[in-house]
Design an enzyme around this catalytic site. Structure first.
Site, PDB file in Angstrom:
ATOM      1  N   GLU A  92      49.068  46.394  41.480  1.00  0.00           N
ATOM      2  CA  GLU A  92      48.407  46.763  40.085  1.00  0.00           C
ATOM      3  C   GLU A  92      46.890  46.701  40.334  1.00  0.00           C
ATOM      4  O   GLU A  92      46.591  46.436  41.930  1.00  0.00           O
ATOM      5  CB  GLU A  92      48.695  45.210  39.721  1.00  0.00           C
ATOM      6  CG  GLU A  92      50.169  45.753  39.833  1.00  0.00           C
ATOM      7  CD  GLU A  92      51.146  44.187  38.598  1.00  0.00           C
ATOM      8  OE1 GLU A  92      51.549  44.301  37.935  1.00  0.00           O
ATOM      9  OE2 GLU A  92      50.293  43.085  39.290  1.00  0.00           O
ATOM     10  N   CYS A 116      47.964  30.857  49.613  1.00  0.00           N
ATOM     11  CA  CYS A 116      47.280  30.479  49.026  1.00  0.00           C
ATOM     12  C   CYS A 116      47.661  29.252  47.798  1.00  0.00           C
ATOM     13  O   CYS A 116      48.644  30.437  47.259  1.00  0.00           O
ATOM     14  CB  CYS A 116      46.139  31.399  48.399  1.00  0.00           C
ATOM     15  SG  CYS A 116      44.575  31.675  49.811  1.00  0.00           S
ATOM     16  N   CYS A 119      48.446  30.933  44.563  1.00  0.00           N
ATOM     17  CA  CYS A 119      48.372  32.579  43.551  1.00  0.00           C
ATOM     18  C   CYS A 119      49.401  32.645  43.852  1.00  0.00           C
ATOM     19  O   CYS A 119      50.890  33.005  44.788  1.00  0.00           O
ATOM     20  CB  CYS A 119      47.645  33.144  44.850  1.00  0.00           C
ATOM     21  SG  CYS A 119      47.211  34.860  44.470  1.00  0.00           S
ATOM     22  N   GLY A 161      46.510  41.421  47.887  1.00  0.00           N
ATOM     23  CA  GLY A 161      46.216  41.520  49.422  1.00  0.00           C
ATOM     24  C   GLY A 161      44.432  40.878  49.793  1.00  0.00           C
ATOM     25  O   GLY A 161      43.465  40.633  48.673  1.00  0.00           O
ATOM     26  N   GLU A 162      44.483  40.319  50.659  1.00  0.00           N
ATOM     27  CA  GLU A 162      43.152  39.877  51.256  1.00  0.00           C
ATOM     28  C   GLU A 162      42.567  41.426  51.795  1.00  0.00           C
ATOM     29  O   GLU A 162      42.766  41.786  53.433  1.00  0.00           O
ATOM     30  CB  GLU A 162      43.101  39.228  52.659  1.00  0.00           C
ATOM     31  CG  GLU A 162      42.037  38.345  53.528  1.00  0.00           C
ATOM     32  CD  GLU A 162      40.725  38.044  53.327  1.00  0.00           C
ATOM     33  OE1 GLU A 162      40.053  39.014  52.746  1.00  0.00           O
ATOM     34  OE2 GLU A 162      40.785  37.208  52.010  1.00  0.00           O
ATOM     35  N   SER A 193      35.935  40.388  47.853  1.00  0.00           N
ATOM     36  CA  SER A 193      35.944  38.564  48.173  1.00  0.00           C
ATOM     37  C   SER A 193      37.049  38.210  49.291  1.00  0.00           C
ATOM     38  O   SER A 193      38.135  39.172  49.052  1.00  0.00           O
ATOM     39  CB  SER A 193      36.987  38.125  46.297  1.00  0.00           C
ATOM     40  OG  SER A 193      37.607  36.921  46.496  1.00  0.00           O
ATOM     41  N   LEU A 216      36.685  30.091  47.758  1.00  0.00           N
ATOM     42  CA  LEU A 216      36.347  28.527  48.326  1.00  0.00           C
ATOM     43  C   LEU A 216      37.376  27.096  47.885  1.00  0.00           C
ATOM     44  O   LEU A 216      38.631  27.219  48.586  1.00  0.00           O
ATOM     45  CB  LEU A 216      35.197  28.187  48.059  1.00  0.00           C
ATOM     46  CG  LEU A 216      34.353  27.387  49.216  1.00  0.00           C
ATOM     47  CD1 LEU A 216      34.352  27.318  50.541  1.00  0.00           C
ATOM     48  CD2 LEU A 216      33.279  26.868  48.287  1.00  0.00           C
ATOM     49  N   ASN A 291      44.791  29.542  35.917  1.00  0.00           N
ATOM     50  CA  ASN A 291      45.274  30.660  35.096  1.00  0.00           C
ATOM     51  C   ASN A 291      47.382  29.970  35.184  1.00  0.00           C
ATOM     52  O   ASN A 291      47.725  30.420  36.475  1.00  0.00           O
ATOM     53  CB  ASN A 291      45.162  31.913  35.203  1.00  0.00           C
ATOM     54  CG  ASN A 291      43.779  32.662  34.851  1.00  0.00           C
ATOM     55  OD1 ASN A 291      43.428  31.963  33.840  1.00  0.00           O
ATOM     56  ND2 ASN A 291      43.546  33.052  35.631  1.00  0.00           N
ATOM     57  N   CYS A 334      43.185  36.290  36.987  1.00  0.00           N
ATOM     58  CA  CYS A 334      43.522  36.051  38.314  1.00  0.00           C
ATOM     59  C   CYS A 334      44.082  35.106  39.296  1.00  0.00           C
ATOM     60  O   CYS A 334      44.452  33.943  38.971  1.00  0.00           O
ATOM     61  CB  CYS A 334      42.131  35.066  38.888  1.00  0.00           C
ATOM     62  SG  CYS A 334      42.303  34.645  40.784  1.00  0.00           S
TER      63      CYS A 334
END
EC number: 2.1.1.192
Length: 342
Positions: A92, A116, A119, A161-162, A193, A216, A291, A334
């Site tokens: 997405e 995380c 998330c 993703g990272e 990010s 963070l 969220n 987010c």
């Protein structure tokens, strides 16, 4: 000839490729202008190319790396695009209009390995990295959908993703996106990010002048490791040392993202810890009230707690903004991206 996707090539690579099939190098610049300037859907639209060259392109070079499966639009104008990949996976991207800007949030992986706790994307697990073409094509497909009505002005690597875990493809995609003969995006309008993969963070600083944002979400190791398992590998003292050494142009700052979780990381004591942690870094902070999503154990804090946390940082002369949720009703906010189709 094994099929390739044109959006996987940087301009120097494409120049080498066209020379390898007997064409002159300037043809690569023509292709970049057709693909990224005009947004052609077929090589047959490139009338300034010879018929023989177009036939070669049609039989060996794909224009698109993904397809739009679904588009949803929220009341606030936020649009979420579901893209299908050639192997059946999906990702997405989110377009956030905020006049005069229009920011596209792109994905860099199918799923995410970091896990995380707040998330939803992390709950999917990791499937695979995206190619540079699959990253670039998110930008192309959304701009194609917008047409002449609007232009994407900013790109943020904050989707699924990272990005630093797929740094080779991400850097290649940035080179394509920033190429003056193509989309010509300024690096100042591209933000990456990261949750804090320190070796790759150092490499990013050496190789690309894009804006940096660091996720963070806690200012002490025990809590951050609980929320973000990556902190067990790269604890705060290691991450912040890398941030202090990160090469920043004049007047530029690192953005630190901090999701506020009710009763978890949002009290005055933690605000003071954050002030201390950021000491000596050219920093600004984006506070993001959580969220909610199905199955989450976390809650969104009250407006009073959000503003009190912001005030504590501002009193310490840290530029602090509260980022309000956009597109929550379509799962575009987010931490909500899961790429479900149906």
């Amino acid at each position: 000839m094994e099929p390739v996707c044109v959006k996987d090539f940087t301009l120097p690579e494409l120049e080498e490729w066209v020379q390898g099939i007997g064409e002159r190098s300037f043809r690569a610049r023509q292709l970049f202008r057709h693909v990224y300037g005009r947004g052609v859907r077929s090589w047959s639209e490139c009338s300034d190319l010879s018929r023989m060259f177009r036939v070669q392109l049609e039989h060996g070079v794909e224009l698109d790396a993904l397809s739009v499966l679904k588009k949803e639009q929220a009341d606030d104008g936020t649009s979420k695009y579901l893209f299908g990949l050639r192997d059946g996976h999906s990702i997405e991207a989110v377009l956030i209009p905020d006049l005069p800007r229009s920011t596209l949030c792109v994905s860099s992986q199918v799923g995410c390995a970091l896990g995380c706790k707040f998330c939803l994307t992390g709950s999917l697990g990791f499937k695979r990295n995206l190619s540079a073409a699959e990253i670039v094509d998110q930008v192309c497909q959304v701009q194609r959908d917008l047409g002449s009505r609007s232009r994407i002005t900013n790109i943020v690597f904050m989707g699924m993703g990272e990005p630093l875990a797929n740094l080779d493809s991400v850097l290649r995609a940035i080179r394509v996106i920033a190429e003056p003969n193509g989309m010509a995006f300024s690096h100042r309008r591209i933000t990456l990010s990261t949750a804090g993969l320190v070796p790759q963070l150092r490499r990013l600083g050496r190789e690309s002048p894009v804006n940096l944002a660091v996720s963070l979400h806690a200012a002490e190791n025990e809590l951050r490791a609980e929320l973000m398992p990556v902190n067990r590998t790269y604890p705060l003292e290691v991450l912040m040392a890398a941030c202090r050494e990160y090469p920043l142009p004049p007047r530029k700052r690192i953005t630190f993202e901090y999701i506020l979780l009710d009763g978890i990381n949002d009290d005055p004591k933690q605000a003071k810890q954050l002030v201390k942690l950021l000491h000596g870094i050219r920093a600004k902070v984006n506070l993001m009230p959580f969220n909610p999503h199905p199955g989450s154990v976390f809650r969104k804090p009250s407006e009073q707690r959000v503003l009190a946390f912001q005030e504590a940082l501002q009193n310490a002369r840290i530029t602090t903004h509260v980022r309000r949720s956009r597109g929550g009703e379509i799962g575009a906010a987010c931490g909500q991206l899961v790429a479900e189709y149906g």
